[in-house]
Design an enzyme around this catalytic site. Structure first.
Site, PDB file in Angstrom:
ATOM      1  N   ARG A   1       5.250  34.234 -42.942  1.00 51.61           N
ATOM      2  CA  ARG A   1       5.924  32.977 -42.617  1.00 51.61           C
ATOM      3  C   ARG A   1       6.335  32.949 -41.156  1.00 51.61           C
ATOM      4  NH1 ARG A   1      10.801  31.332 -46.229  1.00 51.61           N
ATOM      5  NH2 ARG A   1      10.812  29.875 -44.501  1.00 51.61           N
TER       6      ARG A   1
ATOM      7  N   ASP B   1      19.175  37.078 -37.210  1.00 45.81           N
ATOM      8  CA  ASP B   1      17.735  37.296 -37.431  1.00 45.81           C
ATOM      9  C   ASP B   1      17.253  38.646 -36.898  1.00 45.81           C
ATOM     10  OD1 ASP B   1      17.498  34.912 -38.731  1.00 45.81           O
ATOM     11  OD2 ASP B   1      16.451  33.857 -37.126  1.00 45.81           O
TER      12      ASP B   1
ATOM     13  N   CYS C   1      18.348  29.645 -51.523  1.00 44.78           N
ATOM     14  CA  CYS C   1      17.538  30.412 -50.587  1.00 44.78           C
ATOM     15  C   CYS C   1      17.953  31.860 -50.718  1.00 44.78           C
ATOM     16  CB  CYS C   1      17.800  29.914 -49.173  1.00 44.78           C
ATOM     17  SG  CYS C   1      17.229  31.029 -47.928  1.00 44.78           S
TER      18      CYS C   1
ATOM     19  N   ARG D   1      23.212  28.378 -47.858  1.00 47.74           N
ATOM     20  CA  ARG D   1      22.649  27.531 -46.811  1.00 47.74           C
ATOM     21  C   ARG D   1      22.638  26.042 -47.142  1.00 47.74           C
ATOM     22  NH1 ARG D   1      17.439  30.597 -44.472  1.00 47.74           N
ATOM     23  NH2 ARG D   1      18.090  29.704 -42.517  1.00 47.74           N
TER      24      ARG D   1
ATOM     25  N   LYS E   1       8.857  30.641 -33.464  1.00 53.37           N
ATOM     26  CA  LYS E   1       8.806  29.828 -34.692  1.00 53.37           C
ATOM     27  C   LYS E   1       9.957  28.836 -34.734  1.00 53.37           C
ATOM     28  CE  LYS E   1      10.531  31.578 -38.700  1.00 53.37           C
ATOM     29  NZ  LYS E   1      11.524  30.640 -39.264  1.00 53.37           N
ATOM     30  N   ASN E   2      11.170  29.335 -34.475  1.00 59.05           N
ATOM     31  CA  ASN E   2      12.344  28.480 -34.655  1.00 59.05           C
ATOM     32  C   ASN E   2      12.493  27.426 -33.563  1.00 59.05           C
ATOM     33  OD1 ASN E   2      12.911  29.789 -36.983  1.00 59.05           O
ATOM     34  ND2 ASN E   2      14.718  30.893 -36.223  1.00 59.05           N
TER      35      ASN E   2
HETATM   36  C1  UD1 Z   1      18.588  28.833 -38.232  1.00 59.44           C
HETATM   37  C2  UD1 Z   1      17.318  29.638 -38.103  1.00 59.44           C
HETATM   38  C3  UD1 Z   1      17.457  30.951 -38.862  1.00 59.44           C
HETATM   39  C4  UD1 Z   1      18.702  31.694 -38.400  1.00 59.44           C
HETATM   40  C5  UD1 Z   1      19.927  30.791 -38.466  1.00 59.44           C
HETATM   41  C6  UD1 Z   1      21.171  31.431 -37.863  1.00 59.44           C
HETATM   42  C7  UD1 Z   1      15.628  27.932 -37.865  1.00 59.44           C
HETATM   43  C8  UD1 Z   1      14.484  27.214 -38.464  1.00 59.44           C
HETATM   44  N1  UD1 Z   1      16.230  28.858 -38.617  1.00 59.44           N
HETATM   45  O1  UD1 Z   1      18.761  28.538 -39.619  1.00 59.44           O
HETATM   46  O2  UD1 Z   1      16.291  31.721 -38.608  1.00 59.44           O
HETATM   47  O3  UD1 Z   1      18.912  32.796 -39.242  1.00 59.44           O
HETATM   48  O4  UD1 Z   1      19.687  29.580 -37.739  1.00 59.44           O
HETATM   49  O5  UD1 Z   1      20.931  31.796 -36.538  1.00 59.44           O
HETATM   50  O6  UD1 Z   1      15.983  27.722 -36.725  1.00 59.44           O
HETATM   51  N2  UD1 Z   1      25.815  25.893 -42.897  1.00 59.44           N
HETATM   52  C9  UD1 Z   1      26.549  25.098 -43.758  1.00 59.44           C
HETATM   53  N3  UD1 Z   1      26.265  23.750 -43.818  1.00 59.44           N
HETATM   54  C10 UD1 Z   1      25.268  23.191 -43.072  1.00 59.44           C
HETATM   55  C11 UD1 Z   1      24.524  24.008 -42.195  1.00 59.44           C
HETATM   56  C12 UD1 Z   1      24.832  25.361 -42.134  1.00 59.44           C
HETATM   57  O7  UD1 Z   1      27.458  25.564 -44.453  1.00 59.44           O
HETATM   58  O8  UD1 Z   1      25.055  21.973 -43.180  1.00 59.44           O
HETATM   59  C13 UD1 Z   1      26.127  27.347 -42.791  1.00 59.44           C
HETATM   60  C14 UD1 Z   1      25.004  28.219 -43.323  1.00 59.44           C
HETATM   61  O9  UD1 Z   1      25.090  28.406 -44.719  1.00 59.44           O
HETATM   62  C15 UD1 Z   1      25.208  29.507 -42.543  1.00 59.44           C
HETATM   63  C16 UD1 Z   1      25.726  29.007 -41.183  1.00 59.44           C
HETATM   64  O10 UD1 Z   1      26.213  27.696 -41.426  1.00 59.44           O
HETATM   65  O11 UD1 Z   1      26.201  30.288 -43.152  1.00 59.44           O
HETATM   66  C17 UD1 Z   1      24.688  28.957 -40.091  1.00 59.44           C
HETATM   67  O12 UD1 Z   1      23.530  28.332 -40.570  1.00 59.44           O
HETATM   68  P1  UD1 Z   1      22.521  27.533 -39.638  1.00 59.44           P
HETATM   69  O13 UD1 Z   1      22.783  27.828 -38.201  1.00 59.44           O
HETATM   70  O14 UD1 Z   1      22.532  26.105 -40.058  1.00 59.44           O
HETATM   71  O15 UD1 Z   1      21.135  28.170 -40.057  1.00 59.44           O
HETATM   72  P2  UD1 Z   1      19.765  27.410 -40.062  1.00 59.44           P
HETATM   73  O16 UD1 Z   1      19.803  26.347 -39.030  1.00 59.44           O
HETATM   74  O17 UD1 Z   1      19.394  27.050 -41.449  1.00 59.44           O
END
Ligand code: UD1
Length: 422
Positions: free
Chosen positions: A397, A305, A117, A122, A22-23
């Site tokens: 999902r 995850d 969320c 996030r 999915k990701n």
């Molecule tokens: C992706 C995955 C999700 C997985 C996560 C961590 C997808 C679609 N989803 O989510 O399944 O659990 O990686 O491996 O690929 N953060 C910020 N600011 C930002 C972006 C992130 O503060 O602009 C923080 C987030 O709150 C979190 C951390 O960084 O604490 C990591 O998040 P991130 O790697 O961005 O997760 P996703 O990409 O949303």
């Protein structure tokens, strides 16, 4: 609302196929926006998050067809809207992945802010900061990220933390930027690598994907390509936790054990006997699992995850384990529900202490997010008697036909569509 009914206690035996990730599929579908030429994708799982993404792309004017065999034909030659609306983005944060491609190819985009969320705050500040560094003029207006740029200009971007979709968004923006972009502190996840490999097939010039420093030389335009989505390491890991909890002997086909090092090491420590080939994993389990301590980390560390599913396995362990969640601040919502099944878990901030019990007992429980749902399925398979899991739209999902695959392994599990269980 659909529910799952599981009668626990059946050992799992047999062979099933792992779906596409999915990701990986989500950013790859969004990459279709980067060219007017067709993309032919295979191994795209049939999941709600994928249909939401296809609906979003359809709103933008992208022609997309998802075949029953998991192929998707995408053609973005008539994009007539540059706006991702709230009602689609709020159901799936990954919708933010259209921002980079729209801005890079069309010079503007309006994408609704995702909002809260269940598993934590996030924010998307790193996506925005990175695009601004590439020269975009960005503002937040009426709940939308509004971005404009003539042509993005390559630069060095160091994100404050490792972000998976942030790295993907910035990589998709940078491939069409003028000059060189360096993404420092980049995510190394296999799904980022899969996206980079697709982009390279489309004509992008990318190096260093899979490391924390990705270097991109911008090109004028990209072209069509064919790509097979990488296997879902989280789905595979979830089935391995299931056999760990329920016992048995299963083989996963079409898997990518090479991308699952941290999970496989913990499962072996828990007592699973594993054998791996290039694209298959056989797992055997007898008796109670051993407790294993876990600390979630970015790849190649133990994936957040997989935390909930591994916790479900630990609830049955012969001893106490300590789990530390370092990525998301609110990712223990499954704990309360696991305790309804008889688990003994204490939480203190980011740390969960799991005292293994000899048996769980079936109960009615509620799924709260995607991986939490999987942990309840795993616990339900091992619990005595009947477990009913409500709100499994969370499971739908991200897992393709999980109950069908588990039934093929001999589990007693059925979907109750809408109706109240007797
Ligand atoms: C992706 C995955 C999700 C997985 C996560 C961590 C997808 C679609 N989803 O989510 O399944 O659990 O990686 O491996 O690929 N953060 C910020 N600011 C930002 C972006 C992130 O503060 O602009 C923080 C987030 O709150 C979190 C951390 O960084 O604490 C990591 O998040 P991130 O790697 O961005 O997760 P996703 O990409 O949303």
């Amino acid at each position: 609302m659909d529910k799952l009914r599981i009668t626990g206690g059946a050992r799992l035996h047999g062979e099933i196929a792992v779906s596409g990730a999915k990701n990986a599929a989500l950013p790859i579908l969004c990459a279709g926006l980067l060219t007017a030429e067709p993309l032919t994708l295979s191994n795209v799982p049939r999941l709600n998050d994928i249909s939401t993404t296809l609906r979003l792309l359809g709103r933008l004017g992208v022609h997309a067809e998802h075949g029953a065999d998991g192929t998707v034909q995408l053609r973005a030659d008539k994009v007539d809207s540059l706006e991702a609306p709230y009602e689609l983005v709020k159901t799936m944060r990954a919708s933010i992945l259209v921002l980079g491609p729209l801005l890079a190819r069309f010079g503007q985009a309006r994408v609704s802010l995702p909002g809260g969320c269940a598993i934590g705050q996030r924010p998307v500040d790193q996506h925005i900061k990175g695009l601004a560094a590439l020269g975009a003029d960005i503002s937040i207006e009426h709940g939308f990220v509004v971005a404009r740029a003539q042509r993005l200009k390559g630069t060095t971007i160091r994100t404050d933390m490792v972000t998976v979709t942030g790295t993907e968004n910035l990589m998709m923006a940078a491939v069409l930027a003028e000059g060189r972009t360096v993404l420092d502190n980049a995510a190394r996840e296999p799904e980022v690598v899969d996206l980079a490999e697709l982009l390279i097939k489309m004509g992008a010039r990318i190096e260093g994907h899979g490391t924390d420093r990705i270097v991109i030389e911008g090109v004028e335009r990209l072209h069509g390509a064919e790509h097979r989505v990488t296997p879902d390491r989280i789905e595979a890991g979830s089935f391995l936790c299931a056999v760990g909890a329920a016992g048995g002997d299963i083989t996963l086909r079409g898997a990518a054990p090479g991308a699952m090092g941290a999970t496989l090491a913990k499962l072996e420590a828990a007592g699973l006997r594993l054998e791996c080939g290039p694209d298959w994993i056989r797992a055997r389990m007898d008796g109670r699992p051993q407790p294993v301590d876990i600390r979630t980390q970015e790849y190649p560390g133990f994936a957040t995850d997989m935390q909930a599913q591994m916790m479900a396995l630990n609830t049955l362990a012969d001893g106490t384990s300590v789990i530390v969640e370092t990525i998301f601040e609110n990712r223990y919502m499954h704990v309360q529900e696991l305790c309804r099944l008889g688990a003994e878990i204490d939480i203190d901030g980011h740390t969960a202490v799991v005292r293994g019990v000899a048996r769980l007992s079936g109960a009615r429980v509620m799924a709260t997010d995607l991986r939490a749902s999987a942990s309840l399925v795993i616990a339900g398979l091992a619990a005595e008697g009947q477990t009913i899991i409500d709100r499994i739209y969370h499971l739908d999902r991200g897992y393709e036909q999980m109950e069908v695959k588990l039934r093929a392994l001999g589990a007693q599990i059925e979907r109750l569509s809408g109706k109240e269980p007797a």
